[in-house]
Design a protein around this motif. Structure first.
Motif, PDB file in Angstrom:
ATOM      1  N   GLN A   9      89.379   9.266  33.920  1.00 40.99           N
ATOM      2  CA  GLN A   9      88.728   9.623  32.660  1.00 40.99           C
ATOM      3  C   GLN A   9      87.221   9.757  32.853  1.00 40.99           C
ATOM      4  O   GLN A   9      86.573   8.873  33.414  1.00 40.99           O
ATOM      5  CB  GLN A   9      89.003   8.564  31.598  1.00 40.99           C
ATOM      6  CG  GLN A   9      88.341   8.844  30.248  1.00 40.99           C
ATOM      7  CD  GLN A   9      88.708   7.802  29.204  1.00 40.99           C
ATOM      8  OE1 GLN A   9      89.647   7.035  29.390  1.00 40.99           O
ATOM      9  NE2 GLN A   9      87.981   7.785  28.096  1.00 40.99           N
ATOM     10  N   SER A  29      99.632   9.124  20.712  1.00 40.22           N
ATOM     11  CA  SER A  29      98.407   8.399  21.058  1.00 40.22           C
ATOM     12  C   SER A  29      98.549   6.925  20.684  1.00 40.22           C
ATOM     13  O   SER A  29      98.996   6.587  19.604  1.00 40.22           O
ATOM     14  CB  SER A  29      97.218   9.013  20.313  1.00 40.22           C
ATOM     15  OG  SER A  29      96.055   8.274  20.553  1.00 40.22           O
ATOM     16  N   ARG A  81      92.917   6.935  22.805  1.00 41.70           N
ATOM     17  CA  ARG A  81      92.442   7.995  23.677  1.00 41.70           C
ATOM     18  C   ARG A  81      93.643   8.743  24.224  1.00 41.70           C
ATOM     19  O   ARG A  81      94.535   8.140  24.822  1.00 41.70           O
ATOM     20  CB  ARG A  81      91.629   7.408  24.837  1.00 41.70           C
ATOM     21  CG  ARG A  81      91.328   8.402  25.949  1.00 41.70           C
ATOM     22  CD  ARG A  81      90.048   9.136  25.690  1.00 41.70           C
ATOM     23  NE  ARG A  81      89.722  10.001  26.815  1.00 41.70           N
ATOM     24  CZ  ARG A  81      89.018  11.102  26.685  1.00 41.70           C
ATOM     25  NH1 ARG A  81      88.579  11.471  25.519  1.00 41.70           N
ATOM     26  NH2 ARG A  81      88.741  11.841  27.740  1.00 41.70           N
ATOM     27  N   LEU A 141      99.475   9.241  28.907  1.00 45.23           N
ATOM     28  CA  LEU A 141      98.793   8.248  28.086  1.00 45.23           C
ATOM     29  C   LEU A 141      99.378   6.889  28.403  1.00 45.23           C
ATOM     30  O   LEU A 141     100.595   6.727  28.415  1.00 45.23           O
ATOM     31  CB  LEU A 141      98.974   8.553  26.601  1.00 45.23           C
ATOM     32  CG  LEU A 141      98.272   7.609  25.638  1.00 45.23           C
ATOM     33  CD1 LEU A 141      96.777   7.779  25.734  1.00 45.23           C
ATOM     34  CD2 LEU A 141      98.721   7.853  24.214  1.00 45.23           C
ATOM     35  N   GLN A 163      95.943  15.645  31.312  1.00 46.16           N
ATOM     36  CA  GLN A 163      95.830  15.864  32.742  1.00 46.16           C
ATOM     37  C   GLN A 163      95.833  17.346  33.080  1.00 46.16           C
ATOM     38  O   GLN A 163      95.125  17.784  33.972  1.00 46.16           O
ATOM     39  CB  GLN A 163      96.982  15.160  33.486  1.00 46.16           C
ATOM     40  CG  GLN A 163      97.023  13.662  33.286  1.00 46.16           C
ATOM     41  CD  GLN A 163      95.830  12.992  33.903  1.00 46.16           C
ATOM     42  OE1 GLN A 163      95.196  13.508  34.803  1.00 46.16           O
ATOM     43  NE2 GLN A 163      95.497  11.820  33.394  1.00 46.16           N
ATOM     44  N   GLY A 193      92.555   3.796  36.002  1.00 44.75           N
ATOM     45  CA  GLY A 193      91.834   3.645  34.745  1.00 44.75           C
ATOM     46  C   GLY A 193      90.749   2.594  34.778  1.00 44.75           C
ATOM     47  O   GLY A 193      90.307   2.117  33.729  1.00 44.75           O
ATOM     48  N   CYS A 195      94.813  11.239  26.997  1.00 44.11           N
ATOM     49  CA  CYS A 195      94.300  11.732  28.276  1.00 44.11           C
ATOM     50  C   CYS A 195      95.083  12.945  28.702  1.00 44.11           C
ATOM     51  O   CYS A 195      96.262  12.848  29.053  1.00 44.11           O
ATOM     52  CB  CYS A 195      94.405  10.641  29.344  1.00 44.11           C
ATOM     53  SG  CYS A 195      93.434   9.193  28.931  1.00 44.11           S
ATOM     54  N   CYS A 255      91.653   5.737  30.882  1.00 45.53           N
ATOM     55  CA  CYS A 255      92.734   6.542  31.417  1.00 45.53           C
ATOM     56  C   CYS A 255      92.433   6.916  32.861  1.00 45.53           C
ATOM     57  O   CYS A 255      91.277   6.898  33.284  1.00 45.53           O
ATOM     58  CB  CYS A 255      92.901   7.814  30.588  1.00 45.53           C
ATOM     59  SG  CYS A 255      93.483   7.501  28.913  1.00 45.53           S
ATOM     60  N   SER A 299     102.284   4.406  26.114  1.00 41.00           N
ATOM     61  CA  SER A 299     102.747   5.323  25.080  1.00 41.00           C
ATOM     62  C   SER A 299     104.265   5.387  25.110  1.00 41.00           C
ATOM     63  O   SER A 299     104.907   4.887  26.019  1.00 41.00           O
ATOM     64  CB  SER A 299     102.162   6.719  25.294  1.00 41.00           C
ATOM     65  OG  SER A 299     102.591   7.230  26.541  1.00 41.00           O
TER      66      SER A 299
END
Length: 466
Positions: free
Chosen positions: A75, A43, A13, A26, A17, A103, A15, A72, A29
């Motif tokens: 989310q 990702s 996923r 993310l 912002q 999250g 994310c 996230c 990451s």
């Protein structure tokens, strides 16, 4: 029973912002440099899990805490629930949420933003279940098997279009560990006895349902886990019992009371009664004419004998009677039958009134103020006036605003419309779903407190947390 391990779907996923500033987040990451010095994020695969606390398998009247982790920050997601009953009918609910800054999504803290319900409703995915086909009521027939509820978390705020991120299968039982189920075929009796764990003896309760007939066990099985020996009693439309409610003989119910009082696991010298709708006025008649009854709870019931003449020895109480022509129709075309019943205070129908003043024990009336089947509030008022007029203690009456006719144990979806078993027509029962759901939780606690006080003899009872 073994807890069911949650099934987890894993997915990646990204994310975003703030798309305008090209700032992305993310977790987890690794940053990578692009030509020109811009930073981008690759990702990564994230494990989204749904967990149920305190356990993933429990009884139907127990609340659970639903927590989603691995999302996230902030989310947007949709949570979805689905259940198939024993006939294969599908019930579904959904609600839109946003994860917190870490999250995580905890339904004890996060309000639903829309869908089948809104606001802080930790058990909304259960009580808001709606049938895929109209006029289907969620009822548990075989209490020896659980209802299986599938819970899913999906990307975004579209209940049908989002990608599934996580899933858990949740089993909700009707027989708690150690509760014993014993079919009863003694003499004319057609019933099932539920006994709590332990040696006993236990305070005894007779449980009666309404005009749908048959043998309904789910309320009795759930109540047994709270320390009561409960006899779920059928009185028509079951095995060799009469197929139709043409007449009722109180001797049959007297036999049931005697059975309980003679049972070695039942604590005497009396039992309690719990009745809903038609089963409620039968419990009022039992309390008024039979010995060995110390407390009576009725849920949305009439104070007159209804639907069929009641016989006891050489006495006959006529039924209240009705005029179906007085019904009204909702905008959706369903019948509202609250006003079809004759007024038991009118001289022509007073003989159908049940002589509550003859009863030995106290009464609890559970009243839904949006009941469109009976004028339950009016009937409870009649009961209170009659008892006081005869020098008796007034009954305990609990009014529930926004609550319809069918008040079940906690977390059952409210049955607002279904086909009436006697009339054979689609009838509107009332109830605003959120208010009705909260009433079911409160009523369940109040019923236990009342019986523990007046049947079990406990003066101070701490209700179970819901």
């Amino acid at each position: 029973m073994m807890a069911t391990a949650p099934a987890v779907l894993r997915g990646s996923r990204l994310c975003q912002q703030n798309s305008s500033s090209r700032s992305w987040a993310l977790l987890p990451s690794s940053p990578k440099l692009r030509p020109g010095g811009l930073v981008s994020y690759v990702s990564a695969r994230m494990a989204v899990t749904m967990s149920l606390e305190p356990r993933s398998r429990c009884c139907w009247d127990e609340p659970v805490r639903i927590i989603v982790r691995g999302l996230c920050p902030e989310q947007p997601v949709t949570l979805r629930s689905s259940l198939r009953d024993e006939n294969g009918a599908l019930f579904r609910a959904h609600a839109r949420y946003c994860a917190d800054g870490g999250g995580e999504l905890d339904l004890m803290r996060a309000p639903a933003l829309g869908g089948s319900f809104t606001g802080l409703e930790p058990m909304g995915l259960f009580w808001a279940l709606e049938p895929e086909k109209h006029l289907v009521r969620l009822v548990k027939r075989d209490v020896q098997t659980p209802f299986v509820v599938e819970l899913e978390v999906l990307e975004g705020h579209e209940p049908e279009g989002g990608r599934v991120l996580g899933r858990v299968v949740h089993e909700r039982d009707f027989l708690a560990p150690g509760v014993r189920r014993e079919p009863v075929r003694a003499g004319r009796l057609r019933a099932t006895l539920f006994l709590p764990p332990g040696e006993g003896p236990f305070p005894g309760i007779l449980d009666l349902f309404g005009s749908s007939g048959g043998l309904c066990e789910y309320r009795a099985s759930l109540l047994a886990r709270h320390g009561f020996a409960v006899l779920a009693l059928a009185y028509f439309r079951f095995e060799d019992l009469p197929a139709y409610l043409n007449e009722v003989h109180l001797e049959y119910f007297e036999e049931a009371v005697d059975f309980m009082l003679q049972h070695p696991k039942v604590k005497g010298p009396s039992v309690g009664l719990l009745g809903f709708s038609k089963g409620g006025d039968l419990c009022l008649s039992m309390a008024s004419y039979l010995k060995g009854i110390s407390a009576t709870v009725v849920i949305n019931a009439c104070v007159a004998n209804t639907l069929a003449p009641l016989h006891y020895k050489d006495m006959i109480i006529p039924d209240l009677g009705n005029d179906l022509g007085k019904h009204t129709t909702t905008e959706s075309g369903f019948l509202n039958i609250m006003n079809i019943w004759n007024n038991p205070l009118e001289e022509s129908y007073r003989q159908s009134l049940i002589p509550l003043e003859k009863a030995q024990g106290p009464f609890l009336f559970i009243v839904g103020l949006d009941d469109h089947n009976w004028n339950s509030e009016f009937y409870a008022h009649i009961a209170s006036e009659r008892l006081q007029a005869h020098g008796k203690e007034r009954p305990q009456i609990i009014h529930f605003p926004g609550t319809g006719h069918c008040i079940d144990p906690p977390y059952f979806p409210p049955s607002r419309v279904s086909v009436h078993s006697v009339l054979g027509l689609a009838v509107f029962y009332g109830g605003e779903p959120k208010a009705h759901s909260r009433a079911q939780v409160d009523a369940w606690q109040q019923i236990q407190i009342f019986f523990h006080t007046h049947v079990n003899g406990k003066k101070s009872v701490k209700p179970s947390k819901m």
